[in-house]
Design an enzyme around this catalytic site. Structure first.
Site: not given
Ligand code: RBF
Length: 166
Positions: A91, A95, A97, A122, A136
């Site tokens: 999403i 963040t 991230h 993908f 979706r």
């Molecule tokens: N993983 C997802 O598949 N979707 C996300 O939206 C997602 N958002 C994240 C946001 C933050 C702040 C963090 C720290 C991780 C997120 N992750 C998300 C997990 C990421 O893919 C991964 O598993 C971790 O960062 C491993 O520690």
């Protein structure tokens, strides 16, 4: 057509290959699992609908989308796996991230695909919010899982046609 108008479950289905002997691996991120389960279901159902055998559909879960790349590589390195479909939901807007995750996964999946010469798809949604994700994943815009599975099937068809990697 803008992506907002596209229905992810509507595609051209002429000249699809026989996939009854192909083995598929679905890698599913657990993050946002209420949506990724729907992506999985869509992908699984589409593979079955177009001729895959249930025993030939493998599944592996990874914690988050960032780990999809390595999960996909482990499957793609198996000689008996013909195509890999990576499913996740990142999403945007929540963040920063997401930028790192999306770029890393898109690049990583491309690398695995080129390195193994296998379709590695993908199937990651990158919506602005949860509502767009749900739309979706079996909602008003269809299911990204369906589209990812169909992409895998079509790429196997192309590979077959070019007679490469046999
Ligand atoms: N993983 C997802 O598949 N979707 C996300 O939206 C997602 N958002 C994240 C946001 C933050 C702040 C963090 C720290 C991780 C997120 N992750 C998300 C997990 C990421 O893919 C991964 O598993 C971790 O960062 C491993 O520690």
């Amino acid at each position: 057509m803008s992506s907002a108008d596209k229905n992810l479950s509507v595609f051209m289905t002429e000249n699809l290959p026989d996939i009854s002997e192909n083995r598929f691996a679905l890698v599913v991120a657990e993050w946002n699992n209420e949506v990724t389960e729907k992506l999985f279901q869509g992908a699984y159902d589409t593979l079955i609908r177009y001729g895959a055998i249930p025993d030939n559909i493998l599944r592996g879960n990874v914690p988050g989308s960032f780990e999809l790349t390595l999960g996909a590589q482990w499957f793609a390195l198996r000689e008996d796996v013909d195509a890999v479909i990576a499913l996740g939901v990142v999403i945007q807007g929540e963040t920063k991230h997401n930028d790192y995750i999306n770029h890393a996964v898109a690049q990583g999946i491309t690398n695995v695909s080129l390195k193994t010469s296998k379709p590695v798809i993908f199937g990651v949604l990158t919506p602005n919010n949860m509502e767009q994700a749900v739309d979706r994943a079996g909602g008003v815009h269809g299911n990204k899982g369906d589209e990812a599975a169909m992409t895998a099937i079509k790429m196997l068809g192309l590979k077959d046609k070019i007679s490469i990697g046999k």
